[in-house]
Write an enzyme that holds these catalytic residues in place. Structure first.
Site, short mmCIF file in Angstrom:
data_model
loop_
_atom_site.label_atom_id
_atom_site.label_comp_id
_atom_site.label_asym_id
_atom_site.label_seq_id
_atom_site.Cartn_x
_atom_site.Cartn_y
_atom_site.Cartn_z
CE LYS A 1 -4.29 -1.53 1.87
NZ LYS A 1 -3.97 -3.01 1.91
CG HIS B 1 -13.37 -3.49 6.68
ND1 HIS B 1 -13.42 -2.11 6.38
CD2 HIS B 1 -13.15 -3.36 7.88
CE1 HIS B 1 -13.10 -1.50 7.45
NE2 HIS B 1 -13.26 -2.37 8.33
NE ARG C 1 -7.16 -10.81 -4.94
CZ ARG C 1 -8.45 -10.35 -4.68
NH1 ARG C 1 -9.21 -10.38 -5.69
NH2 ARG C 1 -8.94 -9.72 -3.67
CD GLU D 1 -4.87 6.12 3.33
OE1 GLU D 1 -4.19 6.13 2.44
OE2 GLU D 1 -5.92 5.64 3.49
#
Length: 448
Positions: free
Chosen positions: A116, A235, A292, A200
């Site tokens: 990330k 999530h 993917r 973040e």
């Protein structure tokens, strides 16, 4: 084109790849665990090889056994599907060192976009909008607090190598941030063998929008429009649709072009998905890249008419993309409901067991992707998804009507599934008006 490939996966994605191979004239070899012995889809492959016990660590995650099976079967390539080893750069490296093509991106692109932090840096260089946050990894609590005070609470702690909500914590003040740092780092270390974390700005009530990308080994990259994956629990996605029902054409083009810029900068080939968070003002921010094929890829196939699995195989074999960006259509609306063996009324508790009843829906504009059947035993070892129900309509309203009808036809028992929850969602006026966000499921349908 390859003569024979090995499928290093199970269930409906293994079946999906087998079907693509048959249509391309490619022989397929599928590996399986003891827990999947006797599964119907194994008979459709040209060869099936048992590689170990039920736990994934003894089979679908066991690289030496998969490579041994590939060498015994004399295959030219391995398709990893999704999950398991599909985003494991070491596995891709091992495949190619054994002269077996990995049906996916280069190891370099996988490593770059799989991190990330590294992918955020690449996005920044290529003018892809980023959520404000730390410039790199966070080492101390004081450093995290300093960043949070600068960008403003709430903030979210994320694992650099993470996904699926693991290694993530939301903090609304200094105290909760400090108390969450170590827990997030430890969870990331346990899940991904990498405790690197960053901070973040946390977007409240956002939408989750992603762009499907295809690139070949000759530098040609195209997008296949966007999917909206806002409806989630813990999530994990539950419902996906294309197009996103709330963005205008200008924003759509900016979003898709940003994803193409990022993929080109990474030298990407094969299929990938660039994921974004979008706020209430239709401002989007880069989230991550999945290197993917995605679970929800059939949504894009229905609106574009492009077979993504076939293109993965062709690209891996060195063929050039014949798709021109201007020629990729966006027809109507497609919706996918993930049918999971879970009890939504018990906090989505897994519900494995025998399927005494399994009647799949059909009729116009309905597509079912599943490896399950009446008499099938849903094992407790793996992900709980047992089917994907997709519909297509000229408009979103038409697609919702068709999905309601298809869900009513879908009969699975006696185990619990997410079908009743999907029925409630399709009937909910807020969903039909597209007034939802990533926390809507848990707010709307949590147990009282």
């Amino acid at each position: 084109m390859f003569q024979r490939i090995l499928i290093a996966n199970r269930g409906e994605i293994a079946l999906r790849i087998i079907r693509a191979c048959k249509e391309l004239g490619v022989e397929s070899v599928v590996v399986y665990s003891e827990a999947d012995r006797g599964a119907n889809y194994l008979r459709l492959a040209d060869q099936a090889i048992c590689i170990g016990g039920g736990p994934a660590s003894e089979s679908y995650l066991h690289i030496p056994r998969i490579i041994s099976a590939a060498e015994i079967a004399d295959v030219q390539a391995i398709h990893p599907g999704f999950g398991f080893l599909s985003e494991n750069a070491h596995f891709a490296e091992v495949c190619r060192s054994c002269k077996i093509e990995f049906i996916g991106p280069s190891v370099e692109a996988m490593k770059l976009l799989g991190s990330k932090l590294a992918s955020k840096e690449l996005a920044k260089k290529n003018h892809v909008p980023l959520t404000p946050g730390s410039d790199g990894a966070i080492s101390t609590e004081d450093e995290a607090v300093e960043v949070a005070r600068k960008i403003g609470y709430p903030v979210i702690i994320k694992a650099s190598a993470g996904g699926g909500g693991r290694g993530m914590r939301v903090a609304h003040n200094d105290i909760t941030l400090r108390s969450s740092i170590n827990a997030a780092r430890q969870e990331a270390e346990a899940a991904f063998k990498d405790g690197t974390i960053f901070v973040e700005k946390y977007h409240e009530e956002p939408r989750h929008v992603e762009v499907q990308i295809l690139g070949d080994k000759h530098g040609h990259v195209v997008h296949l429009w966007e999917r909206d994956c806002t409806l989630q629990r813990r999530h994990q996605k539950l419902v996906e649709e294309s197009p996103c029902p709330v963005i205008d054409q200008k924003t759509r083009e900016e979003l898709c072009n940003a994803a193409v810029r990022l993929a080109k900068a990474a030298g990407y080939y094969s299929a990938c998905t660039c994921e974004f968070i979008m706020d209430k003002n239709q401002k989007f921010y880069f989230l991550e890249v999945n290197t993917r094929i995605q679970v929800e890829h059939p949504v894009t196939e229905l609106v574009t008419g492009v077979d993504l699995i076939k293109w993965q195989l062709k690209i891996a074999a060195g063929e050039k993309l014949t798709l021109k960006q201007s020629d990729i259509p966006r027809n109507g609306c497609a919706i996918e409901c993930r049918i999971n063996a879970e009890d939504p009324d018990q906090n989505f508790m897994p519900s494995p067991g025998n399927l005494e009843e399994f009647i799949a829906p059909g009729g116009p504009h309905v597509r079912v992707e599943t490896h399950a059947f009446q008499g099938y035993r849903v094992p407790p070892n793996y992900d709980s998804m047992i089917a994907k129900l997709l519909v297509h309509g000229a408009t979103r309203d038409e697609a919702i009507v068709t999905m309601r009808r298809a869900l009513e036809e879908f009969r699975i028992g006696p185990i619990k599934t997410t079908i009743p929850l999907h029925q409630r969602i399709m009937e909910n006026q807020e969903f039909r008006d597209a007034k939802v966000d990533t926390g809507w499921i848990e707010r709307t349908y949590r147990r009282k």
